[in-house]
Design an enzyme around this catalytic site. Structure first.
Site, PDB file in Angstrom:
ATOM      1  N   SER A 128       8.274   1.216  -2.298  1.00 36.38           N
ATOM      2  CA  SER A 128       7.910   2.285  -3.234  1.00 36.38           C
ATOM      3  C   SER A 128       9.012   3.333  -3.331  1.00 36.38           C
ATOM      4  O   SER A 128       9.717   3.606  -2.348  1.00 36.38           O
ATOM      5  CB  SER A 128       6.644   2.950  -2.710  1.00 36.38           C
ATOM      6  OG  SER A 128       6.493   4.233  -3.276  1.00 36.38           O
ATOM      7  N   GLU A 130       8.422   6.280  -3.248  1.00 41.34           N
ATOM      8  CA  GLU A 130       8.021   7.319  -2.288  1.00 41.34           C
ATOM      9  C   GLU A 130       8.887   7.252  -1.030  1.00 41.34           C
ATOM     10  O   GLU A 130       8.947   8.218  -0.267  1.00 41.34           O
ATOM     11  CB  GLU A 130       6.555   7.150  -1.902  1.00 41.34           C
ATOM     12  CG  GLU A 130       5.577   7.750  -2.887  1.00 41.34           C
ATOM     13  CD  GLU A 130       5.622   9.263  -2.950  1.00 41.34           C
ATOM     14  OE1 GLU A 130       5.447   9.905  -1.910  1.00 41.34           O
ATOM     15  OE2 GLU A 130       5.846   9.802  -4.045  1.00 41.34           O
ATOM     16  N   TYR A 152       2.115   7.950   3.869  1.00 39.89           N
ATOM     17  CA  TYR A 152       2.235   6.767   3.001  1.00 39.89           C
ATOM     18  C   TYR A 152       3.715   6.347   2.886  1.00 39.89           C
ATOM     19  O   TYR A 152       4.050   5.171   3.051  1.00 39.89           O
ATOM     20  CB  TYR A 152       1.660   7.079   1.605  1.00 39.89           C
ATOM     21  CG  TYR A 152       1.989   6.013   0.590  1.00 39.89           C
ATOM     22  CD1 TYR A 152       1.253   4.834   0.528  1.00 39.89           C
ATOM     23  CD2 TYR A 152       3.058   6.167  -0.285  1.00 39.89           C
ATOM     24  CE1 TYR A 152       1.568   3.835  -0.388  1.00 39.89           C
ATOM     25  CE2 TYR A 152       3.375   5.180  -1.212  1.00 39.89           C
ATOM     26  CZ  TYR A 152       2.633   4.023  -1.257  1.00 39.89           C
ATOM     27  OH  TYR A 152       2.964   3.034  -2.161  1.00 39.89           O
TER      28      TYR A 152
HETATM   29  N1  GDD Z   1      -3.153  12.339  -7.765  1.00 40.08           N
HETATM   30  C1  GDD Z   1      -2.929  13.569  -8.270  1.00 40.08           C
HETATM   31  N2  GDD Z   1      -3.990  14.338  -8.655  1.00 40.08           N
HETATM   32  N3  GDD Z   1      -1.671  14.002  -8.370  1.00 40.08           N
HETATM   33  C2  GDD Z   1      -1.450  15.219  -8.911  1.00 40.08           C
HETATM   34  C3  GDD Z   1      -2.491  16.054  -9.346  1.00 40.08           C
HETATM   35  C4  GDD Z   1      -3.835  15.590  -9.203  1.00 40.08           C
HETATM   36  O1  GDD Z   1      -4.799  16.262  -9.553  1.00 40.08           O
HETATM   37  N4  GDD Z   1      -1.948  17.183  -9.848  1.00 40.08           N
HETATM   38  C5  GDD Z   1      -0.618  17.074  -9.735  1.00 40.08           C
HETATM   39  N5  GDD Z   1      -0.307  15.895  -9.157  1.00 40.08           N
HETATM   40  C6  GDD Z   1       1.058  15.416  -8.839  1.00 40.08           C
HETATM   41  C7  GDD Z   1       1.218  14.979  -7.375  1.00 40.08           C
HETATM   42  O2  GDD Z   1       1.394  16.133  -6.542  1.00 40.08           O
HETATM   43  C8  GDD Z   1       2.474  14.103  -7.503  1.00 40.08           C
HETATM   44  O3  GDD Z   1       3.627  14.914  -7.456  1.00 40.08           O
HETATM   45  C9  GDD Z   1       2.367  13.514  -8.907  1.00 40.08           C
HETATM   46  O4  GDD Z   1       1.334  14.244  -9.579  1.00 40.08           O
HETATM   47  C10 GDD Z   1       2.033  12.031  -8.948  1.00 40.08           C
HETATM   48  O5  GDD Z   1       0.918  11.784  -8.109  1.00 40.08           O
HETATM   49  P1  GDD Z   1       0.161  10.359  -8.086  1.00 40.08           P
HETATM   50  O6  GDD Z   1      -0.179   9.947  -9.462  1.00 40.08           O
HETATM   51  O7  GDD Z   1      -0.938  10.465  -7.082  1.00 40.08           O
HETATM   52  O8  GDD Z   1       1.297   9.331  -7.637  1.00 40.08           O
HETATM   53  P2  GDD Z   1       2.434   9.399  -6.504  1.00 40.08           P
HETATM   54  O9  GDD Z   1       3.737   9.633  -7.207  1.00 40.08           O
HETATM   55  O10 GDD Z   1       2.076  10.306  -5.408  1.00 40.08           O
HETATM   56  O11 GDD Z   1       2.406   7.919  -5.921  1.00 40.08           O
HETATM   57  C11 GDD Z   1       2.298   6.771  -6.762  1.00 40.08           C
HETATM   58  O12 GDD Z   1       3.566   6.245  -7.037  1.00 40.08           O
HETATM   59  C12 GDD Z   1       4.239   5.666  -5.928  1.00 40.08           C
HETATM   60  C13 GDD Z   1       5.591   5.168  -6.428  1.00 40.08           C
HETATM   61  O13 GDD Z   1       6.493   6.227  -6.450  1.00 40.08           O
HETATM   62  C14 GDD Z   1       1.392   5.769  -6.054  1.00 40.08           C
HETATM   63  O14 GDD Z   1       1.097   4.714  -6.958  1.00 40.08           O
HETATM   64  C15 GDD Z   1       2.075   5.162  -4.856  1.00 40.08           C
HETATM   65  O15 GDD Z   1       1.259   4.145  -4.308  1.00 40.08           O
HETATM   66  C16 GDD Z   1       3.394   4.572  -5.314  1.00 40.08           C
HETATM   67  O16 GDD Z   1       4.071   3.977  -4.239  1.00 40.08           O
END
Ligand code: GDD
Length: 336
Positions: A128, A130, A152
């Protein structure tokens, strides 16, 4: 000869797209699922509706080496796509121990079983972006050092090096995909993109009056999951196992995602989005943008859906699905 593939995490967004893609290519497709998924097919196998009668599901738990091992004693596989994980970053802060156990031990169990029983099987590990976390260079590529910012992210770095070690130490053909965020109408509601598009649809249909979000300034490189599973498959078709970044090369903020998504139904996000301090993360990944030159060159892989197309598809799908549940008449979008 028909190839046989095993997908762990087949019930998820990526697993379901990958299963459909491999079936189109003529594969025999098997999936590892938790027993509870077989007991509650309506909820847990919903993403597999279109192909359930053409795939083979095996109950097992990634917490149990014996149950993983057992699958490899029953069936020979040409390819194994290890997608199963606790993949929600925020949840990993709430319960780092179970994230580590599933993501690290689970990966290790699959690799150890392969080594013992099917060392020629090609293995894909779902790494990822991440793993880059607090990024050391921009854009991020295969040579960019890792600096994970969450349990994670740490678990994915461990999985990445486990796969690499099995490749180097035991000659198991293990490839690591370093996939940047990838979304679709099948995305889980806990992730920000789906939370937004579902929220937009609810607000448009009068089912909600606000959307509460955390950090709007975080930037991500968002692609379409259907494109990204093709990259996974291409990795396992190469003569040598290797590691690849898969990304669009474009980055956008959560705020931009909101602007576009609300705009799609003729609304201004500033009228509806409220701040929720509770969903800010203890350590944030501020900016991700990938350089997929290696995948483009060696795998001949190209993304086909851009940011605007992705947001539009997700909003439309959510409006359509909620409309069919709550309204008889179709709801007019912004007309664009
Ligand atoms: N989930 C979530 N909910 N995220 C929020 C929110 C909210 O209400 N508000 C702001 N965010 C911001 C988070 O702080 C983060 O910076 C961004 O939105 C994306 O969050 P997510 O959609 O939860 O995804 P992620 O980037 O943390 O992780 C995803 O992508 C990775 C690849 O880079 C996941 O799919 C991981 O499993 C994957 O590896």
């Amino acid at each position: 000869m028909k190839k046989t593939a095993l997908i762990t995490g087949i019930t998820g967004q990526d697993g379901s797209y990958l299963a459909e893609y491999l079936l189109e290519l003529g594969y025999e497709v098997h999936g590892l699922v938790r027993r509870v998924a077989l007991e509650q097919p309506e909820q847990r196998l919903s993403r597999l509706q279109g192909c359930l009668d053409r795939i083979h599901l095996h109950p097992a738990s990634l917490d149990s080496y014996a149950s993983v091992f057992h699958i490899f004693t029953k069936q020979q596989f040409d390819e194994c796509y290890h997608l199963a994980a606790q993949s929600f970053v925020a949840e990993s802060f709430a319960d780092g121990f179970s994230t580590m156990a599933t993501n690290i031990n689970g990966t290790h169990y699959v690799l150890a079983a392969l080594r013992e029983l099917q060392p020629k099987c090609r293995f894909y590990f779902a790494g990822s972006s991440e793993m880059f976390g607090k990024v050391r260079e921009t854009p991020q590529r295969e040579t960019t050092p890792f600096h994970p910012r969450s349990p994670y992210g740490v678990s994915k770095v461990a999985g990445f090096y486990l796969a690499l070690n099995y490749r180097e130490a035991y000659d198991i053909p293990c490839s690591n995909g370093i996939l940047f965020n990838h979304e679709s109408p099948r995305r889980g509601f806990e992730f920000v993109t789906r939370k937004i598009t579902d929220g937009v649809a609810r607000i448009k249909l009068g089912l909600a009056s606000e959307l509460r979000l955390g950090n709007l300034e975080a930037k991500r490189d968002w692609g379409h999951a259907r494109d990204y599973v093709q990259a996974m498959h291409l990795m396992l078709q190469q003569p040598e196992a290797d590691d690849y970044v898969v990304a669009t090369g474009e980055t956008h903020s959560v705020r931009e995602f909101c602007e576009l998504a609300f705009g799609e139904v003729g609304l201004d996000y500033r009228d509806w989005v409220r701040k929720n301090d509770a969903v800010y993360r203890p350590a944030e990944v501020d900016l991700l943008i990938g350089d997929a030159t290696k995948a483009r060159k060696i795998l001949q892989w190209e993304p086909t859906v851009n940011f605007v197309g992705l947001v539009r598809e997700m909003v439309r799908a959510d409006v359509e699905s909620l409309t069919s549940q709550h309204h008889e008449q179709p709801v007019a979008l912004s007309g664009r």
